[in-house]
Scaffold this motif. Structure first.
Motif, short mmCIF file in Angstrom:
data_model
loop_
_atom_site.label_atom_id
_atom_site.label_comp_id
_atom_site.label_asym_id
_atom_site.label_seq_id
_atom_site.Cartn_x
_atom_site.Cartn_y
_atom_site.Cartn_z
N GLY A 87 0.82 -1.21 0.00
CA GLY A 87 0.00 0.00 0.00
C GLY A 87 0.85 1.25 0.00
O GLY A 87 1.80 1.35 -0.76
N HIS A 88 0.51 2.19 0.86
CA HIS A 88 1.31 3.42 0.90
C HIS A 88 2.29 3.39 2.06
O HIS A 88 2.72 4.42 2.55
CB HIS A 88 0.40 4.65 0.93
N TYR A 89 2.66 2.18 2.48
CA TYR A 89 3.65 2.04 3.55
C TYR A 89 5.05 1.81 2.96
O TYR A 89 5.20 1.06 1.98
CB TYR A 89 3.29 0.88 4.48
N ARG A 90 6.03 2.47 3.57
CA ARG A 90 7.42 2.26 3.15
C ARG A 90 8.11 1.40 4.22
O ARG A 90 8.10 1.76 5.40
CB ARG A 90 8.15 3.60 3.05
N VAL A 91 8.66 0.29 3.78
CA VAL A 91 9.31 -0.60 4.74
C VAL A 91 10.73 -0.08 4.98
O VAL A 91 11.47 0.18 4.03
CB VAL A 91 9.36 -2.05 4.22
N ALA A 92 11.05 0.08 6.25
CA ALA A 92 12.38 0.61 6.61
C ALA A 92 13.46 -0.38 6.18
O ALA A 92 13.26 -1.60 6.28
CB ALA A 92 12.45 0.84 8.12
N TYR A 93 14.59 0.16 5.68
CA TYR A 93 15.66 -0.71 5.21
C TYR A 93 16.32 -1.45 6.36
O TYR A 93 16.75 -0.85 7.34
CB TYR A 93 16.73 0.09 4.45
#
Lengths: 512, 317
Positions: free
Chosen positions: A49-55
């Motif tokens: 979705g509009h979530y960014r997964v932290a590296y």
């Protein structure tokens, strides 16, 4: 074991000494950098979705593993052909006279493909590691977590890609354009089967329908998302998510622990090539002896008298006469089935809805795809370059002739649609015209630039599949204005590439 | 002093002397300080000077001597790294089409379109060479007859044997009735009868054109070439008449019959151009400045003997 090693080594040497392949691999590895954009970048490659997964190590490793599904498409075109080369260069005749077992030979070829793809994957992982050190939200580095997704999810996919490269080289009719086109369809089918396998928590855990491990990833991402309060039903997991993620909210992916049943599924895909190769080895002798493997032409085809009569007016001018001969020789190699398909496409262009008519045009071009993709390679493939290019102004004459042939072919394939849209929808008509010019120019440019038919064939088939999904890359009726604009705008680039690559390609072919 | 003696290495300057000693008044093709280097820097040809007039020029040399590279350069398929090639006084790098109009080229390896018949393939190449339809039809018939393929002209090339394909290659080289004919290993794959036929065809053609014949089969050169060019390591080692080279070898070729068991030892000690097993032992043909034994008798040198002697003097073979 020594024989096995020798085959793998010879293939590796042969490959690495071709500068084009090195450039291609470097480009692939370098492109990986852009798959790890900064938090401020306006796009994401993998997410939910509009979530960014932290590296993190686990997430970066998972992104690389999912990129393997794309590498398994491009990689097929990079690795295939070594078996065909052995057969056509008659190296096979030397190998067959040794005690080398057939299955050992095929296994060595498979492994050689897998090693090359694995090397690219490792290169991508290194770039991912650099991206992690530059852009990581956490200082923790876990090499095992980085490597695990690649080994369990990526490697089986690459193994199947390498298997297809061996099997497609083995079947004479799949050694060239048909095989190149069919693989894209197969690859799309494999991705679709991954979607059908689903990715929700309650489904069977041994996912035999999913070559790329996408369903395993989706299931786990959905689970992690749910744990962090993300509504997995409202937010979709996406590969190549694209732009629009500037306001992305963060979520975390600290580690990935596959279930035992997942391991079973992955091992199944990893080991599947072995029995299949052993089975295929039974047909190796027959495949190597097949006349279709000796040359792209089928011997003993009758001349098309009707075509000769139709092209008679072209005989007056020197270039046109040569174009007419080339067209006759190339078209007579098309099978009756191809002519039947063209007829059906023509009828559809006239009577079907505009959308279907437009798709039919792509179908008609697909029938003659080998003529487009191999137009720049004829002398190289048949070994006539030294004879041809020592003729007066051969380089420029052949360019004019090949361009003429491809344009003519493009127009003829689309003739009913052109006539129809000229009356009913001038924008589609103009878009079709731009497509014909673009096809001819890009076929020649990519062929002479890369010395291979595969890049154009890959682009064409992907364009065709996009058209089936309503995207106007090759579909003139989906968005005629933008199709016209894009293809017209890209035409100068194709011509520029041609101006650089065509004379060089002729020179290289002549000196080979 | 003979040509061969002049060319004993190290004597690149003597090569030039020998070249200049030959008549060059009616030269059609001239190579001036011709050099060619591969991209990696390896030198394939170095400082070649040659003046060639109508007739058959036999090009000899060991593998990797630069023969095929020289042919590709003359055929305008590659450009010299240094020096120039002039055809009728015009630099071929500047105007390749002047030469291409009158060039017939048979490369060492070439392909055909297997689905086409011999006639269709030749008609196609005639069109590529820019022949008009009427000319093309006439020349294709003529060339097919010249190489003895007129009766199988309608058969697809896929059904042709290696020798027949080679004859198609020879026919295509003759299509535009060339003034300069370059043939690289033309007799490979031909049966003895066809080889003889090809030799006489070359001799016939050479009356009013320049034929450059590269081969490893020294007897082909001996039978047809009026002039001999020997290359080694990309350098010109001999340029002169075959008869001169053979005359130079006079008194240096010996026939010697020895017991078979001595053969390995003698091979190591002497330059042997032939060994024939007989009932009474092995008859050797030895290249040596003096008789290798009191039993050895002087023999009449062939071009092969003379060529081997030349190579031996150069430190090769």
């Amino acid at each position: 074991m020594r024989r096995f090693h020798a085959i793998v080594l010879a293939d590796a040497r042969q490959r690495w000494r071709a500068p084009r392949l090195g450039a291609c691999l470097l480009a692939l590895v370098a492109a990986t950098w852009f798959c790890f954009p900064s938090a401020e970048a306006g796009y994401r490659v993998l997410g939910i979705g509009h979530y960014r997964v932290a590296y993190s190590s686990a997430w970066v490793g998972m992104v690389v593993a999912m990129l393997m599904s794309l590498l398994s498409l491009v990689g097929f075109y990079l690795v295939r052909g070594t078996l065909t080369r052995d057969i056509e260069s008659r190296c096979w005749q030397l190998l067959v006279a040794t005690p080398l077992s057939r299955s050992g030979y095929l296994l060595a070829k498979w492994l050689s493909h897998l090693l090359l793809l694995g090397a690219v994957a490792l290169g991508m992982l290194v770039v991912a590691g650099i991206a992690l050190s530059v852009r990581a939200d956490t200082a923790a580095f876990d090499p095992m977590q980085m490597l695990l997704p690649l080994l369990l999810l990526g490697l089986p996919a690459l193994g199947i890609c390498a298997l297809c490269a061996v099997l497609f080289d083995l079947v004479p009719v799949l050694r060239r354009t048909l095989g190149n086109a069919l693989y894209v369809v197969l690859w799309v089918g494999m991705l679709a089967s991954a979607s059908i396998s689903g990715g929700n928590e309650g489904q069977p855990v041994v996912r035999l329908g999913d070559v790329h491990g996408i369903s395993v990833f989706k299931r786990d991402l959905n689970r992690v998302a749910a744990e962090q309060g993300v509504d997995a039903n409202a937010e979709r997991v996406c590969l190549l998510c694209g732009s629009g993620a500037t306001a992305a909210e963060p979520m975390t992916w600290k580690q990935w622990s596959p279930a035992p049943a997942d391991l079973l599924g992955r091992v199944f895909w990893l080991l599947l090539p072995l029995p299949l190769l052993a089975l295929a080895a039974r047909g190796l002798d027959r495949a190597a002896a097949s006349p279709a493997s000796q040359a792209p032409n089928r011997p003993g085809v009758r001349p098309l008298r009707w075509l000769q009569s139709m092209l008679w007016p072209l005989q007056r001018q020197s270039d046109c006469a040569l174009a007419s001969l080339e067209l006759q020789h190339a078209l007579r190699e098309r099978s009756l089935l191809a002519w039947g398909a063209l007829l059906v496409a023509w009828i559809a262009q006239l009577v079907a809805s505009p959308a279907v008519a437009s798709i039919s045009v792509i179908g008609a071009w697909a029938v003659f795809l080998p003529m487009f993709s191999r137009a720049a390679l004829r002398e190289r493939e048949f070994g006539t370059a030294a004879v041809v290019f020592s003729s007066v102004s051969a380089t420029s004459r052949l360019f004019r002739v090949r361009a003429m042939v491809l344009l003519l072919l493009g127009f003829v394939c689309a003739a009913p649609a052109l006539a129809r849209f000229a009356v009913t929808d001038p924008w589609v008509f103009l878009a079709l015209l731009s497509l014909v010019a673009s096809l001819a120019a890009w076929a020649l440019a990519l062929g002479s630039l890369t010395g291979s038919a595969r890049p154009f064939e890959l682009l064409f088939v992907v364009g065709g599949l996009l058209a089936l999904n309503g995207v106007g890359a090759l579909d003139a009726s989906a968005a005629p204005g933008s199709t016209l604009l894009v293809h017209t705008a890209l035409l100068p680039l194709a011509l520029l590439l041609l101006a650089f690559a065509w004379p060089r390609s002729s020179r290289v072919a002549g000196c080979a | 002093m003979s040509n061969a003696e002049l060319l004993d290495p190290p004597a690149p300057a003597a090569v030039t002397q020998a070249s200049l000693a030959l008549p060059a008044a009616s030269s059609w093709l001239s190579l001036e300080r011709l050099s060619f280097r591969y991209r990696g820097g390896r030198e394939a040809l170095s400082g070649l000077n040659l003046e060639l007039a109508p007739g058959i020029v036999g090009l000899l040399g060991p593998n990797g001597a630069g023969k095929s590279t020289l042919m590709r350069l003359i055929a305008t398929l590659a450009r010299p790294s240094e020096g120039r090639i002039c055809w009728d006084g015009v630099d071929t790098a500047k105007d390749p089409n002047l030469l291409r109009r009158t060039l017939g080229y048979l490369p060492q390896e070439f392909g055909v379109y297997p689905a086409l018949s011999a006639r269709e393939f030749l008609s196609y190449l005639a069109a590529v060479k820019g022949l008009s339809r009427a000319q093309s039809s006439m020349r294709v018939d003529h060339c097919l007859a010249q190489v003895g393929l007129d009766e199988v002209a309608e058969r697809p090339l896929a059904e042709f044997s290696g020798g027949m394909r080679q004859r198609v290659g020879i026919a295509q080289a003759l299509l535009n009735d060339p003034r300069l004919l370059i043939v690289d290993e033309p007799t490979v794959g031909l049966d003895p009868e066809e080889r003889l036929r090809f030799r006489s065809l070359l001799t016939e053609l050479a009356s009013d054109r320049l034929v450059i014949l590269s081969t490893h089969i020294v007897s082909d050169v001996e039978a047809s070439a009026s002039l001999l060019v020997v290359l080694e390591g990309g350098r010109l080692r001999y340029h002169g008449h075959a008869e001169t080279l053979m005359a130079d070898a006079q008194g240096h070729v010996w026939d010697w019959v020895v017991p078979a068991k001595h053969l390995p030892k003698l091979r190591a000690e002497h330059r042997i151009s032939a060994a024939l097993h007989r009932v009474d032992g092995v008859q050797l043909r030895v290249i040596a400045d003096s008789a290798p034994s009191a039993d050895a008798v002087p023999a009449q040198p062939t071009l092969e003997d003379a060529y081997l002697r030349l190579r031996s003097n150069m430190g090769g073979a």
